[in-house]
Design an enzyme around this catalytic site. Structure first.
Site, short mmCIF file in Angstrom:
data_model
loop_
_atom_site.label_atom_id
_atom_site.label_comp_id
_atom_site.label_asym_id
_atom_site.label_seq_id
_atom_site.Cartn_x
_atom_site.Cartn_y
_atom_site.Cartn_z
N CYS A 56 -13.65 2.61 8.22
CA CYS A 56 -15.02 2.11 8.15
C CYS A 56 -15.00 0.69 7.60
CB CYS A 56 -15.86 3.02 7.25
SG CYS A 56 -17.58 2.47 7.03
N CYS A 98 -20.97 -7.89 3.36
CA CYS A 98 -20.66 -8.76 2.22
C CYS A 98 -20.90 -10.22 2.60
CB CYS A 98 -19.21 -8.56 1.80
SG CYS A 98 -18.69 -9.66 0.44
N CYS A 149 -23.39 -4.12 -0.36
CA CYS A 149 -22.40 -3.10 -0.01
C CYS A 149 -22.85 -1.72 -0.47
CB CYS A 149 -21.03 -3.46 -0.59
SG CYS A 149 -20.98 -3.61 -2.40
N CYS A 156 -19.96 -11.59 -7.39
CA CYS A 156 -20.88 -10.64 -6.74
C CYS A 156 -22.30 -10.83 -7.27
CB CYS A 156 -20.43 -9.21 -6.99
SG CYS A 156 -18.97 -8.72 -6.04
N CYS A 164 -25.95 -9.13 -6.26
CA CYS A 164 -25.91 -8.61 -4.90
C CYS A 164 -25.51 -7.14 -4.88
CB CYS A 164 -24.93 -9.42 -4.05
SG CYS A 164 -24.76 -8.83 -2.35
N CYS A 196 -16.19 8.82 1.05
CA CYS A 196 -15.92 7.58 1.79
C CYS A 196 -15.53 7.89 3.23
CB CYS A 196 -14.81 6.79 1.09
SG CYS A 196 -14.33 5.29 1.94
N CYS A 251 -23.79 1.39 2.30
CA CYS A 251 -22.82 2.48 2.45
C CYS A 251 -23.51 3.74 2.97
CB CYS A 251 -22.14 2.78 1.12
SG CYS A 251 -20.99 4.16 1.21
N ASP A 262 0.82 -1.21 0.00
CA ASP A 262 0.00 0.00 0.00
C ASP A 262 0.86 1.27 0.00
OD1 ASP A 262 -2.43 1.42 0.07
OD2 ASP A 262 -2.30 1.65 2.23
#
Length: 384
Positions: free
Chosen positions: A247, A254, A200, A194, A197, A220, A204, A139
């Site tokens: 968060c 999920c 998510c 996915c 679905c 976000c 949110c 990252d």
């Protein structure tokens, strides 16, 4: 053509990676990432917010072609290290409790994972018998790491943009090692599980998930509580709820996490004392020295004290009861950071009551910072 020696070396490296704590490991080529055009569109929309480093020319060039990071690169090793499933901690209903994203419960992954990557490179060089050109990141580098992870067979990009593995869900960190040797590449993960679905997206709080399986960072909660260094936009403050750092909402709902994510991840990321749930009123009284002591070696230090207490003040305004007023009044009157005083003023306006009103009126007479004064006036208007 991949030789039997290359296959054997690849298998040995994968096995050692697992021994080092990376249960997810795959290999891909340094070819340009397949979804780079989507990344460019994401930047064009301004979805990266104040993270300007993501759009610099040098970083864009290297994200488009990993070989510009390491000219000798022939293979990219992609690794996943799990952290705790937030469902392993029972939810609390106490209105004075704030929440921290599960990845930040324990030690900072920027401190834990690099040591493992260095050890893995040392093992590879020992197996090869010479120095191997390499670069590694977790990252921190100019890589589209989820793109590379999907191409290395680790999973697919969910609608919330998170990489999802069908065996373990999405509660894991990614890391990459660019290597100047050939390894056997894994088949890409082509399936999208996915389906129809939209849990998510529906869950949110700020509706930040885009149709291209990316996230508008400007909305976000993770960005707002960590990356944003200034005031949280007024229209989004209420949606932050009790979150004070990051968060987990889109991951918690999920089905792949609910069914398959293991309770615990790597032991280094086990919860510290007072995390994952934090006493909001106590946190608002942290001095700079106490903040540094408490969060040494923790991801939470990334926000710096002013950002963290800004978030704490908002959480108190969103979830706190009358008992939170005392702490917020003290912060409005005494905190050294204008950012904290400003958000304490907002929170007092949200909570209401004569004590809050009197404190705001008094602060209006003594406050010198223009932004804080603006927040005080806006808060007082709620009493009209």
């Amino acid at each position: 053509m991949v030789t039997s020696e290359t296959q054997t070396l690849t298998e040995k490296i994968k096995a050692h990676a697992r021994r080092l704590g990376f249960p997810l490991v795959g290999v891909t080529t340094p070819d340009p990432p397949p979804h780079y055009a989507a990344y460019e569109r994401w930047l064009e929309h301004g979805y990266h917010g104040e993270m300007g480093y993501l759009a610099t020319e040098r970083n864009l060039e290297r994200r488009a072609d990993p070989r510009l990071i390491l000219l000798e690169c022939q293979s990219i090793l992609v690794l996943g290290m799990p952290y705790d499933n937030p469902a392993s901690v029972l939810p609390l209903e106490d209105v004075g409790i704030g929440r921290v994203a599960a990845y930040a419960w324990g030690a900072d992954y920027h401190d834990v994972i690099p040591e493992k990557l260095r050890a893995l490179v040392a093992y590879i060089e020992d197996q090869v018998g010479c120095a191997v050109p390499n670069r590694w990141y977790t990252d921190t580098g100019p890589l589209l790491e989820r793109d590379l992870a999907q191409r290395a067979g680790l999973g697919w990009a969910g609608k919330n943009s998170m990489l999802i593995n069908p065996q373990v869900g999405s509660y894991f960190f990614l890391a990459e090692i660019l290597l100047g040797i050939e390894l056997q590449a894994d088949a890409p993960f082509e399936s999208d599980h996915c389906g129809t679905c939209t849990r998510c997206i529906d869950a949110c709080p700020t509706s930040c998930i885009t149709p291209e399986r990316t996230v508008d960072a400007r909305r976000c909660i993770s960005y707002l509580t960590i990356e944003l260094k200034t005031a949280v936009p007024g229209e989004l403050r209420g949606q932050l709820g009790e979150w004070v750092f990051g968060c987990d909402v889109c991951q918690e709902v999920c089905p792949w996490n609910q069914r398959f994510a293991p309770p615990q991840g790597n032991a280094a990321f086990a919860p510290r004392l007072e995390v994952p749930y934090v006493d909001l009123q106590a946190e608002l009284e942290l001095t700079p020295q106490a903040f540094n002591r408490k969060f040494k070696g923790s991801p939470l230090k990334r926000t710096k004290r002013r950002g963290y207490l800004r978030n704490v003040a908002l959480a108190l305004g969103n979830r706190g009861g009358a008992e939170a007023v005392v702490s917020l009044v003290r912060a409005l009157r005494e905190d050294i950071e204008p950012l904290v005083r400003a958000h304490a003023a907002y929170a007092l306006g949200q909570l209401g009551g004569e004590t809050a009103k009197a404190a705001l009126q008094k602060a209006h007479q003594t406050e010198q910072d223009a932004e804080v004064l603006g927040e005080i006036r806006a808060a007082l208007e709620r009493f009209l």
